[in-house]
Every structure is written in structure tokens, then in C-alpha cells.
Write a protein that holds these residues in place. Structure first.
Motif, PDB file in Angstrom:
ATOM      1  N   ASP A  12       0.865  -1.184   0.000  1.00 51.10           N
ATOM      2  CA  ASP A  12       0.000   0.000   0.000  1.00 51.10           C
ATOM      3  C   ASP A  12       0.896   1.226   0.000  1.00 51.10           C
ATOM      4  OD1 ASP A  12      -1.935   2.117   0.801  1.00 51.10           O
ATOM      5  OD2 ASP A  12      -3.248   0.406   1.200  1.00 51.10           O
ATOM      6  N   ASP A  13       0.533   2.236  -0.807  1.00 51.89           N
ATOM      7  CA  ASP A  13       1.349   3.447  -0.862  1.00 51.89           C
ATOM      8  C   ASP A  13       1.075   4.372   0.319  1.00 51.89           C
ATOM      9  OD1 ASP A  13      -1.222   3.826  -2.144  1.00 51.89           O
ATOM     10  OD2 ASP A  13      -0.520   5.793  -2.791  1.00 51.89           O
ATOM     11  N   ASP A  14      -0.008   4.144   1.060  1.00 51.45           N
ATOM     12  CA  ASP A  14      -0.337   4.942   2.236  1.00 51.45           C
ATOM     13  C   ASP A  14       0.319   4.296   3.465  1.00 51.45           C
ATOM     14  OD1 ASP A  14      -1.678   5.793   4.659  1.00 51.45           O
ATOM     15  OD2 ASP A  14      -3.247   6.651   3.390  1.00 51.45           O
TER      16      ASP A  14
END
Length: 134
Positions: A12-14
Motif C-alpha cells: 500500500d502506498d499509504d
């Protein structure tokens, strides 16, 4: 400490969501590695050889759709269970995920208990069919 339930690669980029998923799975007994986007996932997957990958759909560089497709087309990774996690809850998105061959689809916001249950079932299923780690 108990038996490790399986290996999970959380993509996940978050950072907040990535850590939330990782901590919850780790507390349940999974060995967890993380990746920041699809490209990072593909670069790390052979080193980690997870039983399950949780994969965000909307990411820069290489999104979850393209990442899942690449995982499915490579012989070395085609057996790894994939859970797509996304805010995109439309039926077309779910059909697209099934078409790629993902194993589960969860929408954000997700219930951590549901995520853990899905990952546990997929990890157990992968091992029982002989498709887990080498």
C-alpha cells in the motif's frame, strides 16, 4: 511466541494503512513484510515468498491491477494468494479482480477482523493444497 501462521506481503502506498494492516496481521501471528507500491512488490516478492499478498489498487508507479496481473502471469508467483484492498467498490471493479484471478476483494474502510479472517483462510488454503512456500 506461537507458530507463524504464514507470510504476508502488505502492499500500500499509504504508510498509515500499510502499518495498520501489518500490525494487525503481526499481532495475529503472521510474519509480515511491506512494500510501498506495485513495483516495490514485484521487486520484493521472490525474496519474501509470501503465502498471501494484500494489495492496494490505487497506487503510483504500478497500480494493484497491473501488479496482480504480473503476479498471476509469472510461474514463480502465480500460486500466491492475492487480496485486493481498495476504496473502489463498484461491481465492475470486483469483476475485473475476479478476471485477473485475485482470491479476495475487500473495500476500504475495511474491518481489521475481516481482513485477518480472509488472510488466515487464504494462508491455510494455500498450505493445504501444497501451494504455499517452497
Amino acid at each position: 511466541m506461537g507458530e507463524v501462521l504464514g507470510k504476508v506481503l502488505v502492499v500500500d502506498d499509504d504508510e498509515v494503512i500499510r502499518q495498520l494492516i501489518a500490525v494487525n496481521l503481526n499481532l495475529e501471528g503472521f510474519e509480515v513484510a511491506t512494500a510501498t507500491d506495485g513495483q516495490d512488490c514485484l521487486e520484493r516478492v521472490l525474496d519474501v515468498m509470501p503465502d498471501v499478498i494484500t494489495l492496494d489498487v490505487m497506487m503510483p508507479c504500478l497500480d494493484g491491477w497491473a501488479t496482480a496481473e504480473r503476479l498471476r502471469t509469472e510461474e514463480a508467483t502465480s500460486h500466491i494468494k492475492v487480496v485486493l484492498i481498495t476504496a473502489r467498490a463498484q461491481d465492475d471493479d470486483k469483476r475485473r479482480g475476479r478476471g485477473i484471478g485475485v482470491d479476495a476483494y475487500l473495500t476500504k474502510p475495511f474491518d481489521p477482523a475481516e481482513l485477518i479472517q480472509v488472510v488466515r483462510e487464504l494462508a491455510e488454503n494455500g498450505r493445504s493444497t501444497g501451494q504455499g512456500r517452497c
